[in-house]
Design an enzyme around this catalytic site. Structure first.
Site, PDB file in Angstrom:
ATOM      1  N   THR A 256       7.756  29.934 -68.595  1.00 16.77           N
ATOM      2  CA  THR A 256       6.786  31.007 -68.748  1.00 16.77           C
ATOM      3  C   THR A 256       6.810  31.468 -70.195  1.00 16.77           C
ATOM      4  O   THR A 256       7.870  31.605 -70.797  1.00 16.77           O
ATOM      5  CB  THR A 256       7.080  32.166 -67.789  1.00 16.77           C
ATOM      6  OG1 THR A 256       6.915  31.699 -66.446  1.00 16.77           O
ATOM      7  CG2 THR A 256       6.101  33.323 -68.005  1.00 16.77           C
ATOM      8  N   PHE A 258       5.901  34.369 -72.828  1.00 14.52           N
ATOM      9  CA  PHE A 258       5.667  35.805 -72.939  1.00 14.52           C
ATOM     10  C   PHE A 258       5.181  36.115 -74.345  1.00 14.52           C
ATOM     11  O   PHE A 258       5.541  35.422 -75.289  1.00 14.52           O
ATOM     12  CB  PHE A 258       6.963  36.580 -72.689  1.00 14.52           C
ATOM     13  CG  PHE A 258       7.499  36.444 -71.294  1.00 14.52           C
ATOM     14  CD1 PHE A 258       7.232  37.411 -70.334  1.00 14.52           C
ATOM     15  CD2 PHE A 258       8.264  35.347 -70.925  1.00 14.52           C
ATOM     16  CE1 PHE A 258       7.718  37.299 -69.038  1.00 14.52           C
ATOM     17  CE2 PHE A 258       8.749  35.217 -69.631  1.00 14.52           C
ATOM     18  CZ  PHE A 258       8.479  36.192 -68.691  1.00 14.52           C
TER      19      PHE A 258
END
Lengths: 355, 355
Positions: A256, A258
């Site tokens: 992921t 960010f």
């Protein structure tokens, strides 16, 4: 105690004396920099990125690059805290991937401020209640987090950095085994990241999207005889639910990404990318035309994401990541030409590339 | 960039080069120690305590002692992780004071394993699923955590260390203000820590004990118009409940003491304490007589705690902390005499004193 052990310990003691002296000298210098005229900003993302890159490049081992990076993140964190304790907002609760992302980027000498929505993270930073925010923006398997993109379009905040976090998912349940499971709860993103695994191992189970993986666990526990949830191993442990299967994400490199948001324009680090959002006129070939300036100036695009435009004025907006800093001549030229061609261009920020 | 800034940054770069080299030399030495015959244990609590004490004693600043301690805890954590990643069980969920205690003692290069009860922490370490456990044992305002004492009495595990953690409590609620609050939920310990504040500011509010501060928040939210909970600021943030009052603990030095438990006898560090539990015969003056050997050998007692004996054989057991390591001659002599006088004496462990 053996002579050999004694000798090694003596050597470690001498190293620790040197470390103690150097850490304090470093902190004293960092403080001096804070007092140099015009240097009112505690955090210089481009400078920290350069330091970390250099340390990893020169790391002789045996400490792995990851340890070196983490230790220097902590050292910089404590040197910064000597001036001001930074407050960083993130999508809570604590114990989530977002908190890990904050710690990976800022170290532990900051105050983490968990928020209960992505909107709330933006709001907290916009209102000055936190210095920076950390929000998920895309997952390598499941793609963009739309809400973050929408908020980036509206907010005056800049993108000041990115954090890449490997994400591993588990199937957790109090059911006796896989065969007993009739439904699986999770956030839509997590369900998407584990599609193939679910198709293979639980083809008949109903998949139900929940607001968060934490909520999914709670929902699955309400009917635990035949329900499971997909969540990170930390969340599983928090609720004391057995892990039936680990690393069930379809891509083991599942990551992921960010973004760090803040009210700051980051200077060039030497290895940067620039995020922007733009609209294209509603005619065929319009997007292709818009990208021509990038090609003309040899600027690589690393990402292109389209989103329905909420304003109703344009049909779509496009989120682009391009290589290089907006102050680099060729990027600046390409952006100038983009601005002339597009109905709307907004630079979201230039910031150091990370891995 | 100004010349001054450039000069300072150049100095920091040279320091970072030295730090990088020294950190790796340290890790290489730690690894060599791991291979010395007879040194199969990754963690030597007495050695780590000596290192931290020495660093703080010699710290010239400007980094505060707390930063130096935390940085060296992290450095040792990463050096250890090069050999084995330690697993540490604690009373979950994550985001609690117990997790903070784990990080304060072990650094971040360990695997934290949240458990849902103190019993579960003991069981996890006893069964070898974790190397160490961290359990709360007493609070400076509210006194002993009985369950931990009971389990120490039964378990074969040793006390390998202690962690002191400052604890600040908040009153959190979605109510409009203090005047609207009719009831306050919290763990009995936390209610006790905030008694005076509650007597002064919410004298009429009903105080209701909950299983944990987290549960208290959930209970208060069910009836949020007139309910509040007492919890740490992190828990408040996790559930996005406004903080109505901060630092409401009666004693601002409010501290919780945690014990590190493990299957390891810790060697002397030079500044240790010893925990033991013993029974006294059921006659007047018996406890006084038991303590005589300590006085005779000039061994200070830092804590005496009585607990009802569950076995039924004795009426009470007494938990003692005494200064010094059980291998120090005067402590050893005093313990020998204690063993002759008491019906039952069990040494729970000797370990480094911390602050």
């Amino acid at each position: 105690m053996g002579e050999e052990l004694k000798e090694y310990r003596g050597q470690i003691d001498r190293i620790d004396d040197d470390l103690l002296r150097l850490l304090n000298q470093r902190a004293a210098l960092a403080r001096k920099i804070g007092h140099v005229k015009g240097e009112s900003t505690v955090l210089r993302p481009e400078r920290e990125a350069q330091i970390l890159q250099r340390m990893v490049r020169n790391n002789p081992g045996p400490l792995p690059d990851q340890s070196i990076t983490q230790l220097f993140v902590e050292i910089m964190s404590h040197c910064r805290a000597l001036e001001t304790q930074l407050c960083v907002a993130y999508l809570g609760p604590s114990g989530t991937f977002s908190q890990e992302a904050v710690e990976k980027r800022f170290g532990h000498a900051v105050l983490g401020k968990p928020c209960n929505s992505i909107d709330d993270v933006f709001h907290t930073v916009e209102s000055g209640k936190a210095n920076y925010g950390v929000v998920p923006v895309e997952n390598s398997t499941e793609g963009a987090i739309g809400r973050t993109l929408d908020l980036l379009l509206q907010s005056h905040l800049k993108v000041c950095g990115e954090v890449m976090l490997p994400v591993h998912q588990c199937l957790i349940s109090r059911a006796a085994g896989l065969s007993a499971i009739k439904r699986v709860f999770s956030h839509a993103q997590s369900l998407g990241q584990c599609q193939s695994w679910l198709n293979t191992h639980l083809p008949a189970a109903e998949r139900i999207a929940a607001g968060s993986n934490t909520q999914a666990i709670l929902l699955s526990l309400e009917k635990h005889a035949d329900s499971a949830a997909i969540a990170g191993v930390m969340a599983a442990a928090n609720y004391d639910v057995p892990v039936l299967a680990e690393n069930i994400e379809d891509d083991p490199r599942n990551t992921t990404r960010f973004l760090v948001i803040g009210d700051q324009e980051v200077a060039p680090s030497g290895k940067d990318k620039t995020s922007l959002v733009m609209s294209a006129p509603n005619r065929s070939g319009a997007v292709y035309d818009l990208l021509a300036p990038l090609a003309r100036h040899d600027v690589s695009m690393t990402r292109l994401e389209s989103r329905p435009a909420r304003s109703g004025i344009w049909e779509y907006v496009f989120f682009l990541d391009i290589e290089g800093h907006q102050l680099e001549p060729k990027v600046a030229l390409a952006l100038d030409e983009l601005r002339q061609a597009a109905a709307f261009v907004k630079t979201l920020g230039s910031y150091p590339v990370t891995t």
